[in-house]
Design a protein around this motif. Structure first.
Motif, mmCIF file in Angstrom:
data_model
loop_
_atom_site.group_PDB
_atom_site.id
_atom_site.type_symbol
_atom_site.label_atom_id
_atom_site.label_comp_id
_atom_site.label_asym_id
_atom_site.label_seq_id
_atom_site.Cartn_x
_atom_site.Cartn_y
_atom_site.Cartn_z
ATOM 1 N N PHE A 124 23.469 12.501 -12.266
ATOM 2 C CA PHE A 124 22.662 13.196 -13.272
ATOM 3 C C PHE A 124 22.220 12.257 -14.395
ATOM 4 O O PHE A 124 21.706 12.707 -15.406
ATOM 5 N N GLY A 125 22.406 10.967 -14.206
ATOM 6 C CA GLY A 125 21.953 10.001 -15.192
ATOM 7 C C GLY A 125 22.965 9.675 -16.265
ATOM 8 O O GLY A 125 22.611 9.045 -17.270
ATOM 9 N N LEU A 126 24.220 10.091 -16.085
ATOM 10 C CA LEU A 126 25.246 9.836 -17.085
ATOM 11 C C LEU A 126 25.885 8.468 -16.866
ATOM 12 O O LEU A 126 26.044 8.014 -15.728
ATOM 13 N N ALA A 127 26.262 7.849 -17.973
ATOM 14 C CA ALA A 127 27.037 6.619 -17.884
ATOM 15 C C ALA A 127 28.398 6.941 -17.263
ATOM 16 O O ALA A 127 28.876 8.079 -17.351
ATOM 17 N N PRO A 128 29.050 5.965 -16.624
ATOM 18 C CA PRO A 128 30.311 6.246 -15.915
ATOM 19 C C PRO A 128 31.368 6.927 -16.775
ATOM 20 O O PRO A 128 32.044 7.854 -16.290
ATOM 21 N N HIS A 129 31.535 6.515 -18.030
ATOM 22 C CA HIS A 129 32.584 7.127 -18.843
ATOM 23 C C HIS A 129 32.239 8.563 -19.216
ATOM 24 O O HIS A 129 33.111 9.421 -19.318
#
Length: 469
Positions: A124-129
């Motif tokens: 969904f385009g989120l950074a890994p953290h």
């Protein structure tokens, strides 16, 4: 005087008072449930803006899919009301027991879906953290889903008898315990691990099961339902075995309305996901405006749910003219309340945003978006109430068609074009999606009103025949 006299043919103070008596507890209960999302967003925001953004994206996945399951059970309310209105309260108890089977099936399907998606949040385009926080939130929430569906099932039975106060009390109690549990799990108090945004999901799951248990105990020990034994007659004996025909009827009536809820909420939810690549400020400001919009939506939603109960009861008793009067009164009330909400939103928007965040950039964007939220209140009220009235008629197929057109074919594409591309205007970001909301809700409101006009032009017997199919 002539104008007032003509208007009073479309508005009844008697029905307005009945809608108030039934609807006020529904409103309080819905506010309590939405208050859980408010608490999640506010406390996650106080913990950090990143955790609030992660919870926002996870909530954007959770809400439309969970409502797909909840919407399938909402048909129990009008069906129970029709059974009670026709003098068959035992039929309502039978509906509740069959609803338990449906609750079990829906829980298994939806929990499997949430578990799978929770490990794919980076897509969904989120950074890994941030994806790790969002995924943990979903995995915590999915364990509370069966409890909430069980609560909705039992609530539908009570609403068939126009008894909405137990759900109100239990909903408030659920919110009351949700606040301290959020604090404990987010910040790691009382020996619990510090979970941040994931703790919001744990707290909500605990609250959902608490509400289901309270409703279960109410039905178990309330004398007024003892003769019907709504939950405790063995399902494996006699006519209380799995009633496939009835369960399929509940699904046939409930699924189109569930799809309508899914399409509507998906428009709002996917907008948060599509805005995720634009940064934390954009997502957080948009989420604050959405969260407050969901909070005030409880007013038209409560009117809608009350109209479903009253219209269903009138049609169960074959009182078609009364059902029409209830519908017109409910639509009038929705407009009145919508205008009040819009005015208060415009006047108090900065104070509202201050509850959520102290970040100046996020607050400025959220306050601006609340102006667009105020602009669609009347349209939102009319479309929500129209859906409730149609649900009372068991006329739900048209709802899913209209919602698909309004949100999937008009709202979402238009929002993406305005918000993320330069095709029509320079990319507007979140503002583009809020303009699309107004267009989609306006289209839906017009279509529902036209559908009601068509139904009420039918002969009374034809209308009753449609309801009983």
């Amino acid at each position: 005087r002539g104008i007032i006299r003509d208007y009073m043919q479309f508005f009844s103070w008697v029905e307005a008072r009945r809608l108030y008596a039934i609807g006020l507890p529904i409103f309080v209960a819905q506010m309590a449930q939405t208050g859980m999302a408010f608490v999640d967003t506010a406390l996650a925001g106080q913990y950090s803006a990143e955790h609030m953004a992660a919870v926002a994206v996870a909530g954007s996945v959770w809400q439309p899919v969970a409502l797909l399951g909840i919407g399938c059970l909402l048909s129990l309310s009008p069906l129970s009301a029709q059974a009670v209105g026709s003098g068959q309260p035992d039929r309502a108890a039978h509906l509740l027991r069959q609803g338990l089977w449906l609750t079990l099936g829906l829980s298994l399907v939806l929990m499997s879906f949430f578990y799978t998606v929770s490990w794919q949040m980076e897509s969904f385009g989120l950074a890994p953290h941030l994806a790790a926080i969002s995924g943990g939130f979903l995995r915590a929430m999915l364990w509370g889903l069966p409890g909430f569906l069980l609560f909705v099932n039992q609530r539908g039975f009570l609403e068939g008898f126009a008894r909405t106060r137990p759900a109100m009390i239990i909903g408030v109690l659920g919110l009351v315990i949700n606040v301290p549990f959020n604090y404990v799990f987010i910040y790691g108090k009382l020996g619990m691990p510090e979970l941040g945004g994931v703790g919001c999901g744990v707290a909500s799951a605990v609250s959902f099961w608490f509400m289901a248990l309270c409703m279960f105990l109410h039905l178990r020990f309330s004398r007024q339902y003892a003769s019907m034994r709504p939950l405790f007659r063995p399902l494996w004996r006699g006519p209380e075995r799995f009633d496939g025909v009835l369960v399929l009827r509940v699904l046939r009536i409930g699924l189109p309305g569930a799809l309508a809820l899914f399409f509507e909420v998906a428009l709002f939810a996917l907008s948060a996901i599509l805005l995720a690549p634009l940064g934390t400020v954009m997502v957080a400001g948009h989420q604050i405006a959405l969260n407050f919009g969901a909070l005030v939506f409880m007013v038209p939603l409560s009117i809608s749910m009350t109209a479903t109960i009253r219209v269903g009861a009138c049609l169960g008793a074959a009182q078609v003219d009364r059902a029409k009067l209830v519908a017109r009164t409910a639509l009038s009330l929705s407009v009145i309340f919508a205008l009040c909400i819009a005015l208060l939103t415009v006047l108090l928007r900065r104070q509202i945003v201050g509850i959520y965040t102290e970040d100046a950039a996020v607050a400025a964007l959220a306050a601006h978006l609340l102006l667009f939220g105020a602009a669609y209140q009347v349209l939102d009220g009319l479309q929500a109430t129209g859906i409730g009235i149609l649900r009372g008629h068991n006329d739900t197929r048209i709802i899913s068609v209209i919602c698909f057109m309004a949100y999937a074919l008009i709202g979402l594409p238009l929002g993406y074009v305005l918000g993320r591309t330069d095709l029509l205007t320079p990319a507007l970001g979140a503002v583009g999606f809020w303009i699309a909301y107004i267009v989609a809700l306006g289209f839906g409101a017009v279509c529902y009103l036209l559908r009601l006009r068509y139904l009420y032009a039918l002969p009374a017997q034809s209308l009753l025949t449609r309801v009983r199919r």
